[in-house]
Design a protein around this motif. Structure first.
Motif, PDB file in Angstrom:
ATOM      1  N   ASP A 148       0.842  -1.005  -0.155  1.00 33.40           N
ATOM      2  CA  ASP A 148      -0.536   0.027  -0.027  1.00 33.40           C
ATOM      3  C   ASP A 148       0.986   1.044   0.083  1.00 33.40           C
ATOM      4  O   ASP A 148       1.721   1.588   0.633  1.00 33.40           O
ATOM      5  N   SER A 149       0.869   2.455  -0.794  1.00 35.49           N
ATOM      6  CA  SER A 149       1.196   3.711  -0.977  1.00 35.49           C
ATOM      7  C   SER A 149       0.745   4.376  -0.778  1.00 35.49           C
ATOM      8  O   SER A 149       0.976   5.807  -1.002  1.00 35.49           O
ATOM      9  N   GLU A 150      -0.714   4.642  -0.252  1.00 31.73           N
ATOM     10  CA  GLU A 150      -2.021   5.548   0.268  1.00 31.73           C
ATOM     11  C   GLU A 150      -1.136   6.014   0.889  1.00 31.73           C
ATOM     12  O   GLU A 150       0.026   5.663   2.535  1.00 31.73           O
ATOM     13  N   ALA A 151      -1.340   7.207   1.420  1.00 31.46           N
ATOM     14  CA  ALA A 151      -0.361   8.904   2.333  1.00 31.46           C
ATOM     15  C   ALA A 151      -1.345   8.114   3.714  1.00 31.46           C
ATOM     16  O   ALA A 151      -2.857   7.907   3.159  1.00 31.46           O
ATOM     17  N   VAL A 152      -0.876   8.023   5.147  1.00 30.71           N
ATOM     18  CA  VAL A 152      -1.804   7.747   5.614  1.00 30.71           C
ATOM     19  C   VAL A 152      -2.169   9.209   6.872  1.00 30.71           C
ATOM     20  O   VAL A 152      -3.267   9.017   7.609  1.00 30.71           O
ATOM     21  N   GLY A 153      -1.928  10.312   6.182  1.00 31.70           N
ATOM     22  CA  GLY A 153      -2.188  11.681   6.913  1.00 31.70           C
ATOM     23  C   GLY A 153      -1.509  11.248   8.241  1.00 31.70           C
ATOM     24  O   GLY A 153      -0.855  11.223   8.523  1.00 31.70           O
ATOM     25  N   THR A 154      -2.192  11.156   9.659  1.00 32.82           N
ATOM     26  CA  THR A 154      -1.874  11.203  10.916  1.00 32.82           C
ATOM     27  C   THR A 154      -1.976   9.303  11.061  1.00 32.82           C
ATOM     28  O   THR A 154      -3.330   9.521  11.527  1.00 32.82           O
ATOM     29  N   ASN A 155      -1.131   9.580  12.273  1.00 32.91           N
ATOM     30  CA  ASN A 155      -1.499   7.564  12.475  1.00 32.91           C
ATOM     31  C   ASN A 155      -0.346   8.180  14.251  1.00 32.91           C
ATOM     32  O   ASN A 155       0.523   7.168  14.371  1.00 32.91           O
ATOM     33  N   THR A 156      -0.789   9.134  14.531  1.00 34.10           N
ATOM     34  CA  THR A 156       0.416   9.415  15.936  1.00 34.10           C
ATOM     35  C   THR A 156      -0.406   7.862  17.003  1.00 34.10           C
ATOM     36  O   THR A 156       0.901   7.587  17.717  1.00 34.10           O
ATOM     37  N   ASP A 157      -1.558   7.078  16.259  1.00 32.78           N
ATOM     38  CA  ASP A 157      -1.858   5.908  17.286  1.00 32.78           C
ATOM     39  C   ASP A 157      -1.785   4.453  16.893  1.00 32.78           C
ATOM     40  O   ASP A 157      -2.067   3.693  17.376  1.00 32.78           O
ATOM     41  N   GLY A 158      -1.287   4.472  15.459  1.00 30.92           N
ATOM     42  CA  GLY A 158      -0.899   3.693  14.989  1.00 30.92           C
ATOM     43  C   GLY A 158      -1.760   3.028  14.744  1.00 30.92           C
ATOM     44  O   GLY A 158      -1.999   1.528  14.073  1.00 30.92           O
ATOM     45  N   SER A 159      -2.731   3.006  13.962  1.00 30.59           N
ATOM     46  CA  SER A 159      -4.741   2.858  13.805  1.00 30.59           C
ATOM     47  C   SER A 159      -4.619   2.973  12.500  1.00 30.59           C
ATOM     48  O   SER A 159      -5.990   2.288  11.703  1.00 30.59           O
ATOM     49  N   SER A 160      -4.248   3.447  11.848  1.00 31.79           N
ATOM     50  CA  SER A 160      -4.053   3.466   9.941  1.00 31.79           C
ATOM     51  C   SER A 160      -4.070   2.013   9.354  1.00 31.79           C
ATOM     52  O   SER A 160      -3.007   1.197  10.103  1.00 31.79           O
ATOM     53  N   THR A 161      -4.759   1.946   8.255  1.00 34.88           N
ATOM     54  CA  THR A 161      -4.955   0.261   7.569  1.00 34.88           C
ATOM     55  C   THR A 161      -3.859   0.873   6.608  1.00 34.88           C
ATOM     56  O   THR A 161      -3.517  -0.496   6.089  1.00 34.88           O
ATOM     57  N   HIS A 162      -3.263   1.740   6.379  1.00 36.64           N
ATOM     58  CA  HIS A 162      -2.645   1.766   4.838  1.00 36.64           C
ATOM     59  C   HIS A 162      -0.817   1.247   5.151  1.00 36.64           C
ATOM     60  O   HIS A 162      -0.081   1.373   4.423  1.00 36.64           O
ATOM     61  N   VAL A 163      -0.677   1.435   6.515  1.00 36.36           N
ATOM     62  CA  VAL A 163       0.558   0.858   7.250  1.00 36.36           C
ATOM     63  C   VAL A 163       0.214   0.698   8.303  1.00 36.36           C
ATOM     64  O   VAL A 163      -0.473  -0.077   9.167  1.00 36.36           O
ATOM     65  N   GLN A 164       1.580  -0.447   9.240  1.00 38.83           N
ATOM     66  CA  GLN A 164       1.664  -0.766   9.876  1.00 38.83           C
ATOM     67  C   GLN A 164       2.205  -0.961  10.880  1.00 38.83           C
ATOM     68  O   GLN A 164       2.961  -0.096  10.296  1.00 38.83           O
ATOM     69  N   ASP A 165       2.426  -0.948  12.689  1.00 38.72           N
ATOM     70  CA  ASP A 165       3.884  -1.035  13.456  1.00 38.72           C
ATOM     71  C   ASP A 165       4.673  -2.358  12.777  1.00 38.72           C
ATOM     72  O   ASP A 165       4.241  -2.821  12.940  1.00 38.72           O
ATOM     73  N   GLY A 166       5.998  -1.371  12.677  1.00 37.04           N
ATOM     74  CA  GLY A 166       6.894  -2.407  12.239  1.00 37.04           C
ATOM     75  C   GLY A 166       7.782  -2.794  13.252  1.00 37.04           C
ATOM     76  O   GLY A 166       7.466  -2.049  15.391  1.00 37.04           O
ATOM     77  N   LYS A 167       8.538  -4.112  13.317  1.00 38.77           N
ATOM     78  CA  LYS A 167       9.038  -4.577  15.373  1.00 38.77           C
ATOM     79  C   LYS A 167      10.320  -4.454  14.419  1.00 38.77           C
ATOM     80  O   LYS A 167      11.631  -4.882  13.610  1.00 38.77           O
ATOM     81  N   LEU A 168      11.567  -3.346  15.879  1.00 38.27           N
ATOM     82  CA  LEU A 168      12.932  -3.522  14.905  1.00 38.27           C
ATOM     83  C   LEU A 168      13.485  -4.370  16.346  1.00 38.27           C
ATOM     84  O   LEU A 168      13.411  -3.670  17.496  1.00 38.27           O
TER      85      LEU A 168
END
Ligand code: BGC
Length: 426
Positions: A148-168
């Motif tokens: 997915d390459s859509e913009a998320v707008g603001t996602n400070t709470d990590g709820s966007s469906t266009h991205v996920q939280d990564g683990k490093l």
């Protein structure tokens, strides 16, 4: 591995050669007589080069094969978007790992980044968004199987469906990586890749969640530098762009995180070289994979040719604190192809060339100065036209007399719009 790649490239080149040489005779008919060709050759048969914006569907990314095959002397010149995008993502990931002890400014265990998107309908921009998300583990796949390459707008709470939280995981500690915000940087008049919009967006984001921003990523240096200057430099937040524009490379000494060179020195050469070869009626590989009489030749580590796409792609190189001193001047021609052609064999010809937006940083400050140097070396008299970045007609209206030119190089506002240009040549 390297050898296999070299062989594949060699095979691709060989295919390209075979296809090109079979079309050579026709080219020579069109281009041999000295001067006056523009009047005798039909406009529809004149060489056309698309550059920087590949004719393609801005929604699906599918190549516009009709535009790429407008006539037998039509090509695209750009760079390998996927290879560059992977490099950009990797460069950011490497930086985070190497600076893990200091990068998480507020110590919340979340490495937050914001992303400036250039143009949601431009293949290069899409590839870069995907490259950053894939490397940082924030990518999610859409229904079509692509990231997915859509913009998320603001996602400070990590709820966007266009991205996920990564683990490093670094040094035994696990961090979350979050895309806090992203936006297409389009100004109110419609121009994309807009640097000013990016600088303002970052200022707005920073005023509400600045303490969470640990990394700034951008689809290009124009936007990246605007963000660096508006906020991240003063706040010591590493900022990453793309293009290796001179100002961005210089800023690496002041904390800009890094950039990618898309080898504009090779692309600008190829843009005019394919025109030169078509007009001279010589094999298309002349001065490209095969040395010309002046000794110009490109090696396979700086470009590739994909015959079925009629496209030449320059290869990318990461520019970081380790090597930036070699890239400080982005306007220097590539040495192996900087030899003057003779006017005897390559007489002066007239070319019409447009740039989609006069204020695009990369095209204006890096690509065009290079084109202006190569046009002299290749004996091409180029008329440069720059558009407003908003509407195609602002450019096409200025090609009132195609009969006066021997060849054309087009940089569309929108990648779907190739016919607005080819219609003028019918
Ligand atoms: C460059 C951008 C530029 C865009 C214009 C891209 O290849 O990286 O900086 O704005 O082309 O089409």
């Amino acid at each position: 591995m390297k050898k296999a790649l070299a062989l594949t490239l060699a095979a691709t080149m060989a295919l390209g050669l075979a296809a090109c040489s079979s079309s050579t005779p026709k080219t020579s008919e069109a281009g041999t007589s000295d001067g006056g060709d523009s009047a005798t050759v039909a406009n529809k048969d004149k060489p056309v080069v698309w550059f920087n914006r590949q004719p393609s569907n801005s929604t699906t990314g599918e190549l516009d094969t009709a535009a790429l095959n407008f006539n037998k002397d039509t090509y695209y010149v750009g760079f390998d978007a996927n290879q560059g995008a992977e490099l950009q993502g990797q460069m950011i990931l490497d930086y985070i790992k190497a600076n893990i002890d200091t990068i998480d400014k507020n110590g919340d265990g979340v490495i937050g980044y914001v992303l400036a998107i250039g143009d949601v309908g431009h293949n290069d921009s899409i590839a870069r968004t995907r490259g950053v998300r894939s490397a940082l583990g924030t990518a999610v796949k859409g229904a079509d199987g692509n990231v997915d390459s859509e913009a998320v707008g603001t996602n400070t709470d990590g709820s966007s469906t266009h991205v996920q939280d990564g683990k490093l995981e670094v040094n035994g500690k696990t961090y979350t990586v979050r895309e806090l915000a992203s936006q297409e940087m389009k100004n109110s008049a419609g121009a994309t890749w807009d640097a000013g919009t990016a600088g303002n967006a970052l200022t707005t984001w920073a005023s509400s969640f600045g303490d969470q921003i640990d990394v700034v990523a951008s689809n290009n240096d124009g936007m990246g530098m605007s963000m660096f200057n508006s906020w991240s430099k003063a706040n010591e937040v590493p900022t990453f762009g793309y293009d290796a524009n001179s100002d961005a490379v210089a800023a690496i000494a002041e904390g800009y995180g890094g950039t990618i060179s898309q080898h504009a020195d090779v692309q600008a050469y190829l843009t005019l070289r394919v025109i030169r070869n078509a007009l001279d009626g010589v094999n298309m590989d002349t001065g490209i994979g095969t040395a010309d009489e002046a000794g110009n030749q490109l090696s396979s580590d700086v470009y590739k040719y994909v015959e079925e796409e009629r496209s030449y792609y320059a290869l990318n190189v990461a520019v970081t604190a380790d090597n930036y001193k070699d890239f400080l001047d982005s306007k220097v021609t590539w040495k192996p192809v900087s030899n003057q052609l003779s006017k005897e064999t390559s007489p002066e010809k007239n070319v019409w060339l447009n740039i989609y937006n006069s204020s695009d940083n990369f095209l204006g400050s890096t690509y065009r100065p290079l084109l202006e140097k190569y046009d002299d070396l290749l004996n091409l008299k180029v008329e440069y036209i720059a558009g407003d970045g908003q509407v195609e007609s602002n450019i096409t209206n200025r090609l009132g007399n195609p009969d006066a030119y021997d060849a054309f190089a087009f940089n569309m506002v929108k990648t779907d719009n190739a016919v607005s240009y080819t219609n003028l040549l019918k």
